[in-house]
Write an enzyme that holds these catalytic residues in place. Sequence first.
Site, PDB file in Angstrom:
ATOM      1  N   TYR A  62       0.759  -1.265  -0.003  1.00 45.13           N
ATOM      2  CA  TYR A  62      -0.146  -0.259  -0.016  1.00 45.13           C
ATOM      3  C   TYR A  62       0.953   1.056  -0.013  1.00 45.13           C
ATOM      4  O   TYR A  62       0.688   2.235  -0.741  1.00 45.13           O
ATOM      5  CB  TYR A  62      -0.933   0.046   1.281  1.00 45.13           C
ATOM      6  CG  TYR A  62      -1.863   0.882   1.513  1.00 45.13           C
ATOM      7  CD1 TYR A  62      -3.110   1.109   0.491  1.00 45.13           C
ATOM      8  CD2 TYR A  62      -1.753   2.218   2.270  1.00 45.13           C
ATOM      9  CE1 TYR A  62      -4.044   2.183   0.621  1.00 45.13           C
ATOM     10  CE2 TYR A  62      -2.838   2.992   2.437  1.00 45.13           C
ATOM     11  CZ  TYR A  62      -3.721   3.115   1.671  1.00 45.13           C
ATOM     12  OH  TYR A  62      -4.643   4.298   1.848  1.00 45.13           O
ATOM     13  N   LYS A 100       1.238   4.171  -2.864  1.00 43.24           N
ATOM     14  CA  LYS A 100       0.676   5.353  -2.574  1.00 43.24           C
ATOM     15  C   LYS A 100       1.944   6.578  -2.737  1.00 43.24           C
ATOM     16  O   LYS A 100       2.124   7.716  -3.349  1.00 43.24           O
ATOM     17  CB  LYS A 100       0.353   5.674  -1.122  1.00 43.24           C
ATOM     18  CG  LYS A 100      -1.068   5.017  -1.018  1.00 43.24           C
ATOM     19  CD  LYS A 100      -2.178   5.424  -1.813  1.00 43.24           C
ATOM     20  CE  LYS A 100      -3.416   4.749  -1.403  1.00 43.24           C
ATOM     21  NZ  LYS A 100      -4.681   5.412  -2.194  1.00 43.24           N
TER      22      LYS A 100
HETATM   23  P1  NDP Z   1     -13.650   2.687   0.958  1.00 45.58           P
HETATM   24  O1  NDP Z   1     -13.013   1.332   1.406  1.00 45.58           O
HETATM   25  O2  NDP Z   1     -14.501   3.144   2.222  1.00 45.58           O
HETATM   26  O3  NDP Z   1     -14.373   3.017  -0.377  1.00 45.58           O
HETATM   27  C1  NDP Z   1     -13.537   2.343  -1.420  1.00 45.58           C
HETATM   28  C2  NDP Z   1     -14.304   2.993  -2.408  1.00 45.58           C
HETATM   29  O4  NDP Z   1     -13.268   2.442  -3.663  1.00 45.58           O
HETATM   30  C3  NDP Z   1     -15.395   2.402  -2.868  1.00 45.58           C
HETATM   31  O5  NDP Z   1     -16.425   3.181  -3.479  1.00 45.58           O
HETATM   32  C4  NDP Z   1     -15.197   1.246  -3.914  1.00 45.58           C
HETATM   33  O6  NDP Z   1     -16.074   0.919  -4.615  1.00 45.58           O
HETATM   34  C5  NDP Z   1     -14.050   1.904  -4.674  1.00 45.58           C
HETATM   35  N1  NDP Z   1     -13.141   0.650  -5.098  1.00 45.58           N
HETATM   36  C6  NDP Z   1     -12.654  -0.240  -4.624  1.00 45.58           C
HETATM   37  N2  NDP Z   1     -11.880  -1.019  -5.495  1.00 45.58           N
HETATM   38  C7  NDP Z   1     -12.227  -0.387  -6.816  1.00 45.58           C
HETATM   39  C8  NDP Z   1     -11.729  -0.812  -8.024  1.00 45.58           C
HETATM   40  N3  NDP Z   1     -10.916  -1.894  -8.370  1.00 45.58           N
HETATM   41  N4  NDP Z   1     -12.637  -0.090  -9.056  1.00 45.58           N
HETATM   42  C9  NDP Z   1     -13.327   1.019  -8.997  1.00 45.58           C
HETATM   43  N5  NDP Z   1     -13.462   1.242  -7.514  1.00 45.58           N
HETATM   44  C10 NDP Z   1     -13.116   0.678  -6.519  1.00 45.58           C
HETATM   45  O7  NDP Z   1     -12.389   3.425   1.072  1.00 45.58           O
HETATM   46  P2  NDP Z   1     -11.767   5.039   1.663  1.00 45.58           P
HETATM   47  O8  NDP Z   1     -12.973   5.815   1.406  1.00 45.58           O
HETATM   48  O9  NDP Z   1     -11.543   4.629   3.109  1.00 45.58           O
HETATM   49  O10 NDP Z   1     -10.579   5.328   0.873  1.00 45.58           O
HETATM   50  C11 NDP Z   1     -10.644   6.117  -0.371  1.00 45.58           C
HETATM   51  C12 NDP Z   1      -9.268   6.469  -0.855  1.00 45.58           C
HETATM   52  O11 NDP Z   1      -8.605   7.140   0.148  1.00 45.58           O
HETATM   53  C13 NDP Z   1      -8.320   5.259  -1.037  1.00 45.58           C
HETATM   54  O12 NDP Z   1      -7.708   5.467  -2.054  1.00 45.58           O
HETATM   55  C14 NDP Z   1      -7.584   5.121   0.171  1.00 45.58           C
HETATM   56  O13 NDP Z   1      -6.412   4.474  -0.073  1.00 45.58           O
HETATM   57  C15 NDP Z   1      -7.357   6.613   0.623  1.00 45.58           C
HETATM   58  N6  NDP Z   1      -7.084   6.904   1.962  1.00 45.58           N
HETATM   59  C16 NDP Z   1      -8.130   6.228   2.899  1.00 45.58           C
HETATM   60  C17 NDP Z   1      -7.800   6.433   4.295  1.00 45.58           C
HETATM   61  C18 NDP Z   1      -8.543   6.150   5.481  1.00 45.58           C
HETATM   62  O14 NDP Z   1      -8.364   6.234   6.643  1.00 45.58           O
HETATM   63  N7  NDP Z   1     -10.013   5.893   5.202  1.00 45.58           N
HETATM   64  C19 NDP Z   1      -6.392   7.178   4.756  1.00 45.58           C
HETATM   65  C20 NDP Z   1      -5.706   7.222   3.681  1.00 45.58           C
HETATM   66  C21 NDP Z   1      -6.035   7.110   2.655  1.00 45.58           C
HETATM   67  P3  NDP Z   1     -17.194  -0.522  -4.461  1.00 45.58           P
HETATM   68  O15 NDP Z   1     -17.636  -0.462  -2.899  1.00 45.58           O
HETATM   69  O16 NDP Z   1     -18.437   0.058  -5.223  1.00 45.58           O
HETATM   70  O17 NDP Z   1     -16.322  -1.444  -5.001  1.00 45.58           O
END
Ligand code: NDP
Length: 247
Positions: free
Chosen positions: A155, A159
């Site tokens: 991961y 990033k």
């Molecule tokens: P969630 O797990 O809550 O949501 C992930 C989203 O990404 C969902 O809408 C999911 O869609 C979509 N997704 C996952 N895989 C795919 C794919 N292969 N193609 C298209 N869509 C996809 O994630 P977060 O909101 O927590 O995180 C969002 C971003 O922020 C990520 O990049 C994460 O790495 C980053 N981030 C998050 C942190 C946190 O603490 N939450 C901290 C730092 C960074 P579906 O459910 O329809 O599959």
Amino acid sequence: MPDTPRSALVTGASRGIGRAIALRLGAAGHRVVVNYNSHPEDADEVVTTIRKQGGTATAIKANVAARTELESMFKVAEDAHGPIEILVNNAGIIRDTLLIRMKDEDWEAVLDTNLKGTYYCCKLAVPGMLKKRWGRIISVSSVVGLRGNVGQANYSASKGAIHSLTYSLAKELATRNITVNAIAPGYVETATVDVLSPQLKEKILTWVPAGRFGTPDEVAAAADFLAREEARYITGVVLRVDGGMAI
Ligand code: NDP
């Protein structure tokens, strides 16, 4: 004066941070493509919410790790809303484990979704932005892309690479009125953090000067700002939204 309404695409917008960004961009008057992979009902809820606020939105399924699915999504999106002018690369996954236990599949799944997905979307969006001579690319990375983290070699590598990609594209596209930035959140209250044990959450909070987790809307506020007209001179930045965690 409000900004010109633009055509925006947010990957992974069915839940969490992506959902909050889609809602903000919709409220700002942009036409929003709500991309999702596996939860159509969640994506539909986001579209309905944006429309109820008087905005325009369309949900489109595509796995960001699959180039052909993205090509179809861009075609449908551009037919509906015009060439993508604001691209938010948000979709991301984790497969946490120590390097000695990491399977090659864990490495590949995370790099394919987080990094290759971001590269593909940039590649598909930039030609339209060049023609328009206007664009905003905003990629959601993570503070672990700056600092690394135990159990997150895959991961954090994905990033950190998004940061390098951001710097390179910012240099390539700066004269064309296209800005390229990243937002590096700390720990944010989404499904990703919900699954952590209470003990681990308590430990994590000792690392955060603000003493609390962030909210999806606090990350969305940064994306909304970087997408604005007035942010035109900000490019190649990694903006931490982390309560001071990476200081
Ligand atoms: P969630 O797990 O809550 O949501 C992930 C989203 O990404 C969902 O809408 C999911 O869609 C979509 N997704 C996952 N895989 C795919 C794919 N292969 N193609 C298209 N869509 C996809 O994630 P977060 O909101 O927590 O995180 C969002 C971003 O922020 C990520 O990049 C994460 O790495 C980053 N981030 C998050 C942190 C946190 O603490 N939450 C901290 C730092 C960074 P579906 O459910 O329809 O599959």
